[in-house]
Enzyme design. Structure first.
Site, mmCIF file in Angstrom:
data_model
loop_
_atom_site.group_PDB
_atom_site.id
_atom_site.type_symbol
_atom_site.label_atom_id
_atom_site.label_comp_id
_atom_site.label_asym_id
_atom_site.label_seq_id
_atom_site.Cartn_x
_atom_site.Cartn_y
_atom_site.Cartn_z
ATOM 1 N N GLU A 132 0.844 -1.145 0.163
ATOM 2 C CA GLU A 132 0.000 -0.041 -0.106
ATOM 3 C C GLU A 132 0.802 1.179 -0.144
ATOM 4 O O GLU A 132 1.639 1.327 0.927
ATOM 5 C CB GLU A 132 -0.929 -0.070 1.278
ATOM 6 C CG GLU A 132 -1.692 1.317 1.559
ATOM 7 C CD GLU A 132 -2.617 1.808 0.310
ATOM 8 O OE1 GLU A 132 -2.367 2.816 -0.263
ATOM 9 O OE2 GLU A 132 -3.413 0.777 -0.379
ATOM 10 N N CYS A 178 -20.554 2.691 -3.725
ATOM 11 C CA CYS A 178 -21.501 3.254 -2.975
ATOM 12 C C CYS A 178 -22.562 3.950 -4.016
ATOM 13 O O CYS A 178 -22.532 5.431 -4.109
ATOM 14 C CB CYS A 178 -21.257 4.198 -1.901
ATOM 15 S SG CYS A 178 -22.625 4.466 -0.971
ATOM 16 N N ASP A 231 -13.762 -3.432 -3.650
ATOM 17 C CA ASP A 231 -14.419 -2.746 -4.966
ATOM 18 C C ASP A 231 -13.727 -3.066 -6.567
ATOM 19 O O ASP A 231 -14.188 -3.100 -7.288
ATOM 20 C CB ASP A 231 -14.090 -1.181 -4.913
ATOM 21 C CG ASP A 231 -14.895 -0.496 -3.832
ATOM 22 O OD1 ASP A 231 -15.904 -1.227 -3.444
ATOM 23 O OD2 ASP A 231 -14.897 0.488 -3.715
ATOM 24 N N CYS A 260 -26.503 0.095 1.730
ATOM 25 C CA CYS A 260 -26.144 1.732 1.334
ATOM 26 C C CYS A 260 -27.224 2.464 2.489
ATOM 27 O O CYS A 260 -28.413 2.606 2.170
ATOM 28 C CB CYS A 260 -26.754 1.924 0.161
ATOM 29 S SG CYS A 260 -26.003 3.167 -0.577
#
Length: 409
Positions: free
Chosen positions: A38, A164, A296, A339
């Protein structure tokens, strides 16, 4: 000279999915040799950015130093991945060094493709153009909302997939709620221009949302895709079934198109979509059994939300450890996504659903009926979920996440 290192488990991505999976694996097997790749110095609670844009959270509460969220015992490789060589169980980093692995977990997230909208990048953060999809821009959303007393505000949503899918609407409802409370909504012209054909993908939640579309007198324009922005002229061009149209605006809240990171899309691990090609239930790669994908960047047809990653992480943790032991997967992900749609300050429509749009409530309906706007759902979003994220999910505590959905072992 390029260096080479070897680890039992290599995790690509220190976002919600990568950190949660590493933490869940260590909870099950302390002492496991895990490296997390990362490059970023900071870790963000991205669901909080809607609240920043609505004037509810300060931006600082949504970010923490990456070093503070890395699970104890993992090695943080502060670098970016460049390519995958799955036949050789190898990842090449941008500096040319390589990491060998026994198990690879791919969770680099999704890329915001701002460049796909002509003229957008040079006008973001000025000329009334904003987006809650970026940490540095969410405060500008709130600045615009507070300063506008009249004029046209346009909220956009691109085609799927996006992370989202409710966020484009959340920003709009919170803005309208502020204008209503400030007594200026009557002087505002609000448009929701969505490239898709429906207001929300799961029909059960649409009636409650339509009540607010009508309450705020929002002009709902479906099949309307933003393709260009002229910031100086404050004009936005949309592609519709009747051809291109240009609309002037005083405020434009943009959600960019979203794609798989290029190094993933170009790799042997990618499905046709560019995302990691995994089985939608076991989250194991369809061609390389020692590779797993989640979050994702996964090819699964679920809603891309932090809540989905929270449910996926224990599944990958169980299945990856079994693969390490030479056994087959026993855990299954049901497509859960959540959501919390902020329809006004203090009320939320809590959408929770699994594959096929099947409702998947976490609480009994007598306590929280997700298909209606409720105050208790707001408390969950504003107070409990951020706490759960930092203190539960990122630390491998599987509250509201696991081992639910696991296949009997």
């Amino acid at each position: 000279m390029a260096q080479s290192a070897r680890h039992e488990v290599v995790v690509i991505g220190g976002g919600a999915a990568g950190i949660a999976t590493a933490a869940s694996m260590l909870k099950r097997r302390s002492g496991l040799d895990i490296a997390i790749v990362e490059p970023s110095d900071t870790h963000a609670y991205q669901p909080g950015w809607t609240m920043v844009g609505g004037g509810i959270f300060e931006p600082e509460v949504t970010r923490r130093p990456m070093a503070g969220v890395m699970p104890k015992g993992v090695q943080w490789v502060k670098a970016a991945a460049a390519s995958f060589q799955p036949e050789d169980n190898c990842v090449t980093l941008e500096d040319g060094s390589t990491l060998q692995y026994e198990i690879l977990i791919v969770a680099p997230g999704i890329r915001l493709a701002w460049e796909k909208i002509a003229g957008l990048e040079e006008t973001l953060g000025k000329n009334g153009v904003t987006s809650n999809y970026r940490y540095d821009l969410a405060p500008y959303t709130w600045e615009l909302v507070r300063s506008l007393k009249s004029g046209r505000a346009i909220f956009t949503q691109p085609g799927m997939p996006i992370k989202c899918a409710g966020a484009p609407q959340k920003s709009m409802y919170l803005s309208c709620d502020h204008w209503l409370r400030a007594g200026v909504l009557g002087g505002m012209e609000v448009e929701f221009r969505n490239a898709g054909g429906v207001l929300f993908g799961v029909q059960d939640y649409v009636p409650a949302l339509m009540e607010y579309v009508e309450k705020y007198k929002i002009a709902l324009k479906l099949g309307s895709n933003l393709i260009a922005v002229d910031g100086t002229a404050q004009a936005a061009t949309f592609e519709t079934k009747d051809g291109e149209i240009t609309r002037e605006f005083d405020m434009l809240h943009v959600v960019p198109p979203q794609v798989a990171p290029q190094f993933l899309a170009d790799s042997p691990l990618a499905a046709e979509s560019g995302f990691t090609d995994v089985d939608q239930h076991t989250l194991q790669h369809v061609r390389y059994p020692n590779v797993f994908g989640l979050g994702d960047a996964g090819s699964m047809p679920n809603a891309k939300t932090a809540a989905a990653a929270r449910k996926q992480a224990p599944v990958v943790a169980v299945n990856a450890l079994r693969q390490l032991d030479g056994k087959g997967p026993t855990a299954g992900y049901d497509g859960y996504g959540s959501c919390p749609l902020t329809v006004e300050r203090g009320k939320i429509v809590l959408a929770e659903f699994a594959y096929g749009g099947k409702l998947a409530p976490s609480f009994p309906t007598w306590l929280i009926d997700g298909t209606k706007a409720q105050r208790l759902s707001w408390m969950l979003k504003a107070d409990f979920l951020p706490w759960l994220y930092w203190n539960g999910m990122l630390k491998g505590r599987e509250w509201l996440a696991g081992p639910g959905g696991l296949i009997a072992q």
